[in-house]
Design a protein around this motif. Structure first.
Motif, PDB file in Angstrom:
ATOM      1  N   ALA A 100       0.838  -1.209   0.000  1.00 44.99           N
ATOM      2  CA  ALA A 100       0.000   0.000   0.000  1.00 44.99           C
ATOM      3  C   ALA A 100       0.862   1.243   0.000  1.00 44.99           C
ATOM      4  CB  ALA A 100      -0.904  -0.015   1.233  1.00 44.99           C
ATOM      5  N   ARG A 101       0.419   2.245  -0.719  1.00 46.61           N
ATOM      6  CA  ARG A 101       1.141   3.516  -0.800  1.00 46.61           C
ATOM      7  C   ARG A 101       0.337   4.589  -0.078  1.00 46.61           C
ATOM      8  NH1 ARG A 101       2.380   3.612  -7.258  1.00 46.61           N
ATOM      9  NH2 ARG A 101       2.572   1.380  -7.473  1.00 46.61           N
ATOM     10  N   PRO A 102       0.876   5.149   0.999  1.00 49.43           N
ATOM     11  CA  PRO A 102       0.125   6.169   1.733  1.00 49.43           C
ATOM     12  C   PRO A 102      -0.050   7.445   0.917  1.00 49.43           C
ATOM     13  CG  PRO A 102       2.262   5.761   2.758  1.00 49.43           C
ATOM     14  CD  PRO A 102       2.147   4.847   1.595  1.00 49.43           C
ATOM     15  N   HIS A 103      -1.103   8.160   1.213  1.00 49.58           N
ATOM     16  CA  HIS A 103      -1.393   9.432   0.549  1.00 49.58           C
ATOM     17  C   HIS A 103      -0.350  10.456   0.978  1.00 49.58           C
ATOM     18  CE1 HIS A 103      -3.412  13.181  -0.408  1.00 49.58           C
ATOM     19  NE2 HIS A 103      -4.250  12.499  -1.159  1.00 49.58           N
ATOM     20  N   TRP A 104       0.266  11.157   0.009  1.00 49.58           N
ATOM     21  CA  TRP A 104       1.339  12.112   0.316  1.00 49.58           C
ATOM     22  C   TRP A 104       0.854  13.276   1.169  1.00 49.58           C
ATOM     23  CZ3 TRP A 104       5.739  10.038  -0.282  1.00 49.58           C
ATOM     24  CH2 TRP A 104       5.985   9.164  -1.327  1.00 49.58           C
ATOM     25  N   GLY A 105      -0.419  13.637   1.027  1.00 51.78           N
ATOM     26  CA  GLY A 105      -0.949  14.764   1.782  1.00 51.78           C
ATOM     27  C   GLY A 105      -1.350  14.410   3.200  1.00 51.78           C
ATOM     28  N   LYS A 106      -1.253  13.154   3.555  1.00 52.17           N
ATOM     29  CA  LYS A 106      -1.614  12.680   4.895  1.00 52.17           C
ATOM     30  C   LYS A 106      -0.336  12.304   5.632  1.00 52.17           C
ATOM     31  CE  LYS A 106      -5.939  12.723   3.617  1.00 52.17           C
ATOM     32  NZ  LYS A 106      -6.864  13.695   4.041  1.00 52.17           N
ATOM     33  N   LEU A 107      -0.489  11.742   6.802  1.00 54.04           N
ATOM     34  CA  LEU A 107       0.665  11.266   7.561  1.00 54.04           C
ATOM     35  C   LEU A 107       1.376  10.181   6.758  1.00 54.04           C
ATOM     36  CD1 LEU A 107       2.310  11.088  10.196  1.00 54.04           C
ATOM     37  CD2 LEU A 107       0.686   9.357  10.951  1.00 54.04           C
ATOM     38  N   CYS A 108       2.668  10.339   6.558  1.00 52.12           N
ATOM     39  CA  CYS A 108       3.446   9.363   5.802  1.00 52.12           C
ATOM     40  C   CYS A 108       4.709   9.042   6.595  1.00 52.12           C
ATOM     41  CB  CYS A 108       3.799   9.898   4.419  1.00 52.12           C
ATOM     42  SG  CYS A 108       4.624   8.669   3.393  1.00 52.12           S
ATOM     43  N   PRO A 109       4.659   8.014   7.448  1.00 48.30           N
ATOM     44  CA  PRO A 109       5.782   7.705   8.315  1.00 48.30           C
ATOM     45  C   PRO A 109       6.883   6.868   7.663  1.00 48.30           C
ATOM     46  CG  PRO A 109       4.011   6.189   8.775  1.00 48.30           C
ATOM     47  CD  PRO A 109       3.523   7.135   7.712  1.00 48.30           C
ATOM     48  N   LEU A 110       6.795   6.627   6.367  1.00 50.31           N
ATOM     49  CA  LEU A 110       7.776   5.770   5.699  1.00 50.31           C
ATOM     50  C   LEU A 110       9.102   6.499   5.507  1.00 50.31           C
ATOM     51  CD1 LEU A 110       5.497   4.183   2.967  1.00 50.31           C
ATOM     52  CD2 LEU A 110       5.941   3.355   5.280  1.00 50.31           C
ATOM     53  N   GLN A 111      10.164   5.728   5.406  1.00 46.25           N
ATOM     54  CA  GLN A 111      11.497   6.254   5.121  1.00 46.25           C
ATOM     55  C   GLN A 111      11.753   6.173   3.611  1.00 46.25           C
ATOM     56  OE1 GLN A 111      13.431   7.588   7.588  1.00 46.25           O
ATOM     57  NE2 GLN A 111      11.629   7.219   8.840  1.00 46.25           N
TER      58      GLN A 111
END
Length: 71
Positions: A10-21
């Protein structure tokens, strides 16, 4: 977000919380290096690259081409 990215791709929405490195984002977007290359050719001064994009997408300030000032 981290668990969903790892297990489901899954790819998180860039405009939301994105805790990935950066490395985790790179694994989700296999053509990310091509995207960075295109961005560098269109925006060599990185005018449209903010700190978040730099962190998430792996842009390096050292790659930034600052135009010569008008003399």
């Amino acid at each position: 977000a981290k668990t969903m990215a790892r297990t489901l791709g899954a790819r998180p929405h860039w405009g939301k919380l994105c805790p990935l490195q950066t490395e985790e984002v790179g694994a989700l977007y296999p053509r990310l290096s091509e995207f960075r290359r295109i961005c560098r050719s269109i925006d060599p001064a990185q005018v449209f690259v903010n700190d978040f994009a730099r962190l998430m997408l792996g842009f390096d300030r050292a790659d930034r081409k600052v135009p010569d000032p008008i003399k």
